[in-house]
Design a protein around this motif. Structure first.
Motif, PDB file in Angstrom:
ATOM      1  N   LEU A  72     -13.066   1.643   2.856  1.00  0.00           N
ATOM      2  CA  LEU A  72     -11.786   1.977   3.488  1.00  0.00           C
ATOM      3  C   LEU A  72     -11.767   3.444   3.888  1.00  0.00           C
ATOM      4  CD1 LEU A  72      -8.873   1.244   4.296  1.00  0.00           C
ATOM      5  CD2 LEU A  72      -8.193   1.836   1.948  1.00  0.00           C
ATOM      6  N   ARG A  73     -12.181   4.307   2.976  1.00  0.00           N
ATOM      7  CA  ARG A  73     -12.209   5.749   3.295  1.00  0.00           C
ATOM      8  C   ARG A  73     -13.130   6.039   4.472  1.00  0.00           C
ATOM      9  NH1 ARG A  73     -11.456   7.352  -2.730  1.00  0.00           N
ATOM     10  NH2 ARG A  73      -9.374   8.268  -2.583  1.00  0.00           N
ATOM     11  N   ALA A  74     -14.252   5.348   4.557  1.00  0.00           N
ATOM     12  CA  ALA A  74     -15.190   5.556   5.656  1.00  0.00           C
ATOM     13  C   ALA A  74     -14.620   5.059   6.981  1.00  0.00           C
ATOM     14  CB  ALA A  74     -16.513   4.853   5.359  1.00  0.00           C
ATOM     15  N   ALA A  75     -13.754   4.038   6.915  1.00  0.00           N
ATOM     16  CA  ALA A  75     -13.219   3.433   8.132  1.00  0.00           C
ATOM     17  C   ALA A  75     -11.987   4.152   8.680  1.00  0.00           C
ATOM     18  CB  ALA A  75     -12.872   1.970   7.863  1.00  0.00           C
TER      19      ALA A  75
ATOM     20  N   VAL B   5      -6.638   8.689   2.915  1.00  0.00           N
ATOM     21  CA  VAL B   5      -6.601   7.576   1.963  1.00  0.00           C
ATOM     22  C   VAL B   5      -6.374   8.215   0.598  1.00  0.00           C
ATOM     23  CG1 VAL B   5      -7.866   5.665   0.924  1.00  0.00           C
ATOM     24  CG2 VAL B   5      -8.134   6.154   3.372  1.00  0.00           C
ATOM     25  N   ILE B   6      -5.226   7.925   0.007  1.00  0.00           N
ATOM     26  CA  ILE B   6      -4.800   8.603  -1.214  1.00  0.00           C
ATOM     27  C   ILE B   6      -4.655   7.583  -2.337  1.00  0.00           C
ATOM     28  CG2 ILE B   6      -2.963  10.003  -2.236  1.00  0.00           C
ATOM     29  CD1 ILE B   6      -2.284  10.894   0.675  1.00  0.00           C
TER      30      ILE B   6
ATOM     31  N   ASN C  68      14.952   7.838  -0.974  1.00  0.00           N
ATOM     32  CA  ASN C  68      15.829   7.265  -1.992  1.00  0.00           C
ATOM     33  C   ASN C  68      15.177   7.408  -3.362  1.00  0.00           C
ATOM     34  OD1 ASN C  68      17.396   5.697  -3.688  1.00  0.00           O
ATOM     35  ND2 ASN C  68      17.548   3.970  -2.288  1.00  0.00           N
ATOM     36  N   GLY C  69      15.674   8.315  -4.171  1.00  0.00           N
ATOM     37  CA  GLY C  69      15.116   8.592  -5.483  1.00  0.00           C
ATOM     38  C   GLY C  69      15.186   7.431  -6.468  1.00  0.00           C
ATOM     39  N   MET C  70      15.990   6.402  -6.150  1.00  0.00           N
ATOM     40  CA  MET C  70      16.092   5.234  -7.025  1.00  0.00           C
ATOM     41  C   MET C  70      14.875   4.329  -6.873  1.00  0.00           C
ATOM     42  SD  MET C  70      20.151   4.396  -6.638  1.00  0.00           S
ATOM     43  CE  MET C  70      19.977   2.851  -7.479  1.00  0.00           C
ATOM     44  N   ILE C  71      14.087   4.541  -5.842  1.00  0.00           N
ATOM     45  CA  ILE C  71      12.887   3.734  -5.613  1.00  0.00           C
ATOM     46  C   ILE C  71      11.695   4.481  -6.188  1.00  0.00           C
ATOM     47  CG2 ILE C  71      11.364   2.746  -3.873  1.00  0.00           C
ATOM     48  CD1 ILE C  71      13.869   2.442  -2.093  1.00  0.00           C
ATOM     49  N   ASP C  72      11.000   3.853  -7.120  1.00  0.00           N
ATOM     50  CA  ASP C  72       9.861   4.493  -7.788  1.00  0.00           C
ATOM     51  C   ASP C  72       8.668   3.539  -7.768  1.00  0.00           C
ATOM     52  OD1 ASP C  72       8.334   6.307  -9.233  1.00  0.00           O
ATOM     53  OD2 ASP C  72       9.081   5.602 -11.162  1.00  0.00           O
ATOM     54  N   ARG C  73       7.997   3.490  -6.651  1.00  0.00           N
ATOM     55  CA  ARG C  73       6.830   2.627  -6.493  1.00  0.00           C
ATOM     56  C   ARG C  73       5.559   3.432  -6.713  1.00  0.00           C
ATOM     57  NH1 ARG C  73       9.609  -1.919  -6.678  1.00  0.00           N
ATOM     58  NH2 ARG C  73      10.821  -2.375  -4.837  1.00  0.00           N
ATOM     59  N   ARG C  74       4.534   2.778  -7.220  1.00  0.00           N
ATOM     60  CA  ARG C  74       3.236   3.410  -7.457  1.00  0.00           C
ATOM     61  C   ARG C  74       2.142   2.550  -6.821  1.00  0.00           C
ATOM     62  NH1 ARG C  74       3.569   7.629 -10.688  1.00  0.00           N
ATOM     63  NH2 ARG C  74       5.503   7.911 -11.820  1.00  0.00           N
ATOM     64  N   PRO C  75       1.969   2.705  -5.509  1.00  0.00           N
ATOM     65  CA  PRO C  75       0.964   1.893  -4.824  1.00  0.00           C
ATOM     66  C   PRO C  75      -0.454   2.230  -5.272  1.00  0.00           C
ATOM     67  CG  PRO C  75       1.843   3.559  -3.349  1.00  0.00           C
ATOM     68  CD  PRO C  75       2.646   3.624  -4.605  1.00  0.00           C
ATOM     69  N   GLN C  76      -1.310   1.238  -5.215  1.00  0.00           N
ATOM     70  CA  GLN C  76      -2.711   1.447  -5.574  1.00  0.00           C
ATOM     71  C   GLN C  76      -3.380   2.391  -4.579  1.00  0.00           C
ATOM     72  OE1 GLN C  76      -4.999  -2.157  -5.834  1.00  0.00           O
ATOM     73  NE2 GLN C  76      -6.905  -1.084  -6.143  1.00  0.00           N
ATOM     74  N   VAL C  77      -3.048   2.219  -3.297  1.00  0.00           N
ATOM     75  CA  VAL C  77      -3.633   3.028  -2.231  1.00  0.00           C
ATOM     76  C   VAL C  77      -2.553   3.364  -1.222  1.00  0.00           C
ATOM     77  CG1 VAL C  77      -5.346   3.092  -0.373  1.00  0.00           C
ATOM     78  CG2 VAL C  77      -5.849   1.838  -2.461  1.00  0.00           C
ATOM     79  N   ILE C  78      -2.558   4.603  -0.743  1.00  0.00           N
ATOM     80  CA  ILE C  78      -1.684   5.028   0.346  1.00  0.00           C
ATOM     81  C   ILE C  78      -2.590   5.427   1.500  1.00  0.00           C
ATOM     82  CG2 ILE C  78       0.009   6.727   1.132  1.00  0.00           C
ATOM     83  CD1 ILE C  78       0.794   7.034  -1.878  1.00  0.00           C
ATOM     84  N   VAL C  79      -2.385   4.811   2.651  1.00  0.00           N
ATOM     85  CA  VAL C  79      -3.153   5.162   3.840  1.00  0.00           C
ATOM     86  C   VAL C  79      -2.198   5.842   4.808  1.00  0.00           C
ATOM     87  CG1 VAL C  79      -4.497   4.314   5.795  1.00  0.00           C
ATOM     88  CG2 VAL C  79      -4.757   3.244   3.548  1.00  0.00           C
ATOM     89  N   GLN C  80      -2.473   7.097   5.116  1.00  0.00           N
ATOM     90  CA  GLN C  80      -1.710   7.816   6.123  1.00  0.00           C
ATOM     91  C   GLN C  80      -2.487   7.703   7.427  1.00  0.00           C
ATOM     92  OE1 GLN C  80      -1.255  11.635   4.138  1.00  0.00           O
ATOM     93  NE2 GLN C  80       0.662  10.969   3.227  1.00  0.00           N
ATOM     94  N   ALA C  81      -2.170   6.640   8.144  1.00  0.00           N
ATOM     95  CA  ALA C  81      -2.934   6.275   9.337  1.00  0.00           C
ATOM     96  C   ALA C  81      -2.734   7.287  10.465  1.00  0.00           C
ATOM     97  CB  ALA C  81      -2.512   4.889   9.810  1.00  0.00           C
TER      98      ALA C  81
END
Length: 72
Positions: free
Chosen positions: A8-11, A16-17, A32-45
């Motif tokens: 993924l990082r190569a592509a 890719v965070i 919205n500070g009430m939302i607290d998600r912890r995604p496995q991967v964040i892609v800033q396309a």
């Protein structure tokens, strides 16, 4: 064959965070500070191809996919 994180990082031209990156906490926060998600991967396309790679990675690894706009 399942796409791994290195592939993924190569592509992707954008960022890719993962939780191990120092930028993770900043990248995962939403207005919205009430939302607290912890995604496995964040892609800033940066390109359409980045989006396609992120969708492929998500599908091939059985991950839920969420899209976030400009965060403003």
């Amino acid at each position: 064959m399942t796409m791994n994180l290195e592939a993924l990082r190569a592509a992707v031209r954008g960022q890719v965070i993962t939780a191990e990156d120092s930028r993770y906490e900043t990248a995962r926060k939403v207005y919205n500070g009430m939302i607290d998600r912890r995604p496995q991967v964040i892609v800033q396309a940066g390109t359409t191809a980045d989006v396609m790679a992120a969708v492929d990675y998500s599908r091939e690894n059985g991950l839920e996919l969420s899209v976030r706009g400009g965060s403003h």
